[in-house]
Write a protein that holds these residues in place. Structure first.
Motif, PDB file in Angstrom:
ATOM      1  N   ARG A  12      24.928 -17.909  58.307  1.00  0.00           N
ATOM      2  CA  ARG A  12      25.155 -19.057  59.179  1.00  0.00           C
ATOM      3  C   ARG A  12      26.114 -19.986  58.454  1.00  0.00           C
ATOM      4  NH1 ARG A  12      22.048 -24.218  59.737  1.00  0.00           N
ATOM      5  NH2 ARG A  12      22.820 -25.128  61.651  1.00  0.00           N
ATOM      6  N   ALA A  13      27.153 -20.412  59.129  1.00  0.00           N
ATOM      7  CA  ALA A  13      28.134 -21.308  58.505  1.00  0.00           C
ATOM      8  C   ALA A  13      28.357 -22.518  59.404  1.00  0.00           C
ATOM      9  CB  ALA A  13      29.447 -20.571  58.275  1.00  0.00           C
ATOM     10  N   TRP A  14      28.560 -23.685  58.788  1.00  0.00           N
ATOM     11  CA  TRP A  14      28.808 -24.902  59.535  1.00  0.00           C
ATOM     12  C   TRP A  14      29.581 -25.897  58.678  1.00  0.00           C
ATOM     13  CZ3 TRP A  14      24.382 -23.636  57.092  1.00  0.00           C
ATOM     14  CH2 TRP A  14      23.789 -24.564  56.260  1.00  0.00           C
ATOM     15  N   ARG A  15      30.218 -26.847  59.365  1.00  0.00           N
ATOM     16  CA  ARG A  15      30.950 -27.895  58.668  1.00  0.00           C
ATOM     17  C   ARG A  15      30.047 -29.110  58.530  1.00  0.00           C
ATOM     18  NH1 ARG A  15      36.026 -27.280  57.636  1.00  0.00           N
ATOM     19  NH2 ARG A  15      36.399 -29.497  57.445  1.00  0.00           N
ATOM     20  N   GLU A  16      30.078 -29.709  57.369  1.00  0.00           N
ATOM     21  CA  GLU A  16      29.292 -30.917  57.123  1.00  0.00           C
ATOM     22  C   GLU A  16      30.082 -31.816  56.180  1.00  0.00           C
ATOM     23  OE1 GLU A  16      25.448 -31.554  54.531  1.00  0.00           O
ATOM     24  OE2 GLU A  16      24.926 -30.701  56.484  1.00  0.00           O
ATOM     25  N   HIS A  17      30.389 -33.002  56.629  1.00  0.00           N
ATOM     26  CA  HIS A  17      31.144 -33.960  55.808  1.00  0.00           C
ATOM     27  C   HIS A  17      32.418 -33.347  55.241  1.00  0.00           C
ATOM     28  CE1 HIS A  17      27.755 -36.628  56.188  1.00  0.00           C
ATOM     29  NE2 HIS A  17      26.959 -35.705  55.681  1.00  0.00           N
ATOM     30  N   ASP A  18      33.222 -32.765  56.113  1.00  0.00           N
ATOM     31  CA  ASP A  18      34.523 -32.183  55.745  1.00  0.00           C
ATOM     32  C   ASP A  18      34.447 -31.051  54.724  1.00  0.00           C
ATOM     33  OD1 ASP A  18      35.872 -33.838  57.500  1.00  0.00           O
ATOM     34  OD2 ASP A  18      36.119 -35.412  56.003  1.00  0.00           O
ATOM     35  N   ARG A  19      33.337 -30.359  54.679  1.00  0.00           N
ATOM     36  CA  ARG A  19      33.241 -29.161  53.834  1.00  0.00           C
ATOM     37  C   ARG A  19      32.504 -28.073  54.606  1.00  0.00           C
ATOM     38  NH1 ARG A  19      28.584 -30.193  49.284  1.00  0.00           N
ATOM     39  NH2 ARG A  19      26.956 -30.752  50.751  1.00  0.00           N
ATOM     40  N   LEU A  20      32.689 -26.864  54.173  1.00  0.00           N
ATOM     41  CA  LEU A  20      32.043 -25.721  54.804  1.00  0.00           C
ATOM     42  C   LEU A  20      30.799 -25.343  54.003  1.00  0.00           C
ATOM     43  CD1 LEU A  20      32.251 -23.432  56.966  1.00  0.00           C
ATOM     44  CD2 LEU A  20      33.394 -22.094  55.212  1.00  0.00           C
ATOM     45  N   LEU A  21      29.687 -25.195  54.695  1.00  0.00           N
ATOM     46  CA  LEU A  21      28.459 -24.713  54.069  1.00  0.00           C
ATOM     47  C   LEU A  21      28.115 -23.366  54.674  1.00  0.00           C
ATOM     48  CD1 LEU A  21      26.305 -27.957  54.027  1.00  0.00           C
ATOM     49  CD2 LEU A  21      27.608 -26.961  52.153  1.00  0.00           C
ATOM     50  N   VAL A  22      27.636 -22.454  53.837  1.00  0.00           N
ATOM     51  CA  VAL A  22      27.265 -21.113  54.276  1.00  0.00           C
ATOM     52  C   VAL A  22      25.842 -20.845  53.812  1.00  0.00           C
ATOM     53  CG1 VAL A  22      27.807 -18.649  54.152  1.00  0.00           C
ATOM     54  CG2 VAL A  22      29.662 -20.339  54.044  1.00  0.00           C
ATOM     55  N   ARG A  23      24.975 -20.535  54.756  1.00  0.00           N
ATOM     56  CA  ARG A  23      23.590 -20.168  54.417  1.00  0.00           C
ATOM     57  C   ARG A  23      23.438 -18.674  54.606  1.00  0.00           C
ATOM     58  NH1 ARG A  23      19.062 -23.609  56.760  1.00  0.00           N
ATOM     59  NH2 ARG A  23      19.361 -24.643  54.768  1.00  0.00           N
ATOM     60  N   VAL A  24      22.932 -18.010  53.585  1.00  0.00           N
ATOM     61  CA  VAL A  24      22.682 -16.574  53.632  1.00  0.00           C
ATOM     62  C   VAL A  24      21.173 -16.380  53.546  1.00  0.00           C
ATOM     63  CG1 VAL A  24      23.105 -14.347  52.541  1.00  0.00           C
ATOM     64  CG2 VAL A  24      24.888 -16.102  52.499  1.00  0.00           C
ATOM     65  N   LEU A  25      20.595 -15.811  54.590  1.00  0.00           N
ATOM     66  CA  LEU A  25      19.162 -15.523  54.644  1.00  0.00           C
ATOM     67  C   LEU A  25      18.974 -14.024  54.588  1.00  0.00           C
ATOM     68  CD1 LEU A  25      18.316 -17.886  57.626  1.00  0.00           C
ATOM     69  CD2 LEU A  25      17.928 -18.359  55.207  1.00  0.00           C
ATOM     70  N   THR A  26      18.015 -13.579  53.796  1.00  0.00           N
ATOM     71  CA  THR A  26      17.720 -12.151  53.728  1.00  0.00           C
ATOM     72  C   THR A  26      16.262 -11.922  54.061  1.00  0.00           C
ATOM     73  OG1 THR A  26      17.234 -12.267  51.364  1.00  0.00           O
ATOM     74  CG2 THR A  26      19.472 -11.684  51.996  1.00  0.00           C
ATOM     75  N   GLY A  27      16.014 -10.826  54.745  1.00  0.00           N
ATOM     76  CA  GLY A  27      14.664 -10.430  55.081  1.00  0.00           C
ATOM     77  C   GLY A  27      14.394  -9.060  54.497  1.00  0.00           C
ATOM     78  N   SER A  28      13.150  -8.645  54.496  1.00  0.00           N
ATOM     79  CA  SER A  28      12.724  -7.408  53.849  1.00  0.00           C
ATOM     80  C   SER A  28      12.898  -7.572  52.344  1.00  0.00           C
ATOM     81  CB  SER A  28      13.508  -6.192  54.340  1.00  0.00           C
ATOM     82  OG  SER A  28      13.441  -6.094  55.738  1.00  0.00           O
ATOM     83  N   LYS A  29      12.402  -6.702  51.574  1.00  0.00           N
ATOM     84  CA  LYS A  29      12.542  -6.743  50.110  1.00  0.00           C
ATOM     85  C   LYS A  29      12.415  -8.157  49.537  1.00  0.00           C
ATOM     86  CE  LYS A  29      15.520  -2.707  49.753  1.00  0.00           C
ATOM     87  NZ  LYS A  29      16.746  -2.165  49.213  1.00  0.00           N
ATOM     88  N   GLY A  30      11.536  -8.967  50.085  1.00  0.00           N
ATOM     89  CA  GLY A  30      11.353 -10.323  49.597  1.00  0.00           C
ATOM     90  C   GLY A  30      12.330 -11.282  50.248  1.00  0.00           C
TER      91      GLY A  30
END
Length: 61
Positions: A12-30
């Motif tokens: 998931r990626a979004w802009r916040e305060h003129d910067r790009l943030l990327v969240r990487v979520l993983t499922g399975s294997k913890g």
């Protein structure tokens, strides 16, 4: 690859305060999640996750 070797990766990626943030979520294997403030770090993390699925025989492709 069997069902036990699968890994769910959500990016998931979004802009916040003129910067790009990327969240990487993983499922399975913890399940875990990490947030990155730059594309290079996020890409390296995603590459490492997907490389785990390849295993040692296919890593050099």
């Amino acid at each position: 690859m069997t069902d036990n070797d699968s890994l769910v990766v959500v990016v998931r990626a979004w802009r916040e305060h003129d910067r790009l943030l990327v969240r990487v979520l993983t499922g399975s294997k913890g399940a875990c999640g990490r947030v990155f403030a730059d594309i290079d770090s996020a890409s390296a993390h995603i590459r490492a996750l997907l490389t785990e699925l390849l295993g040692p025989a296919e890593t050099n492709r």
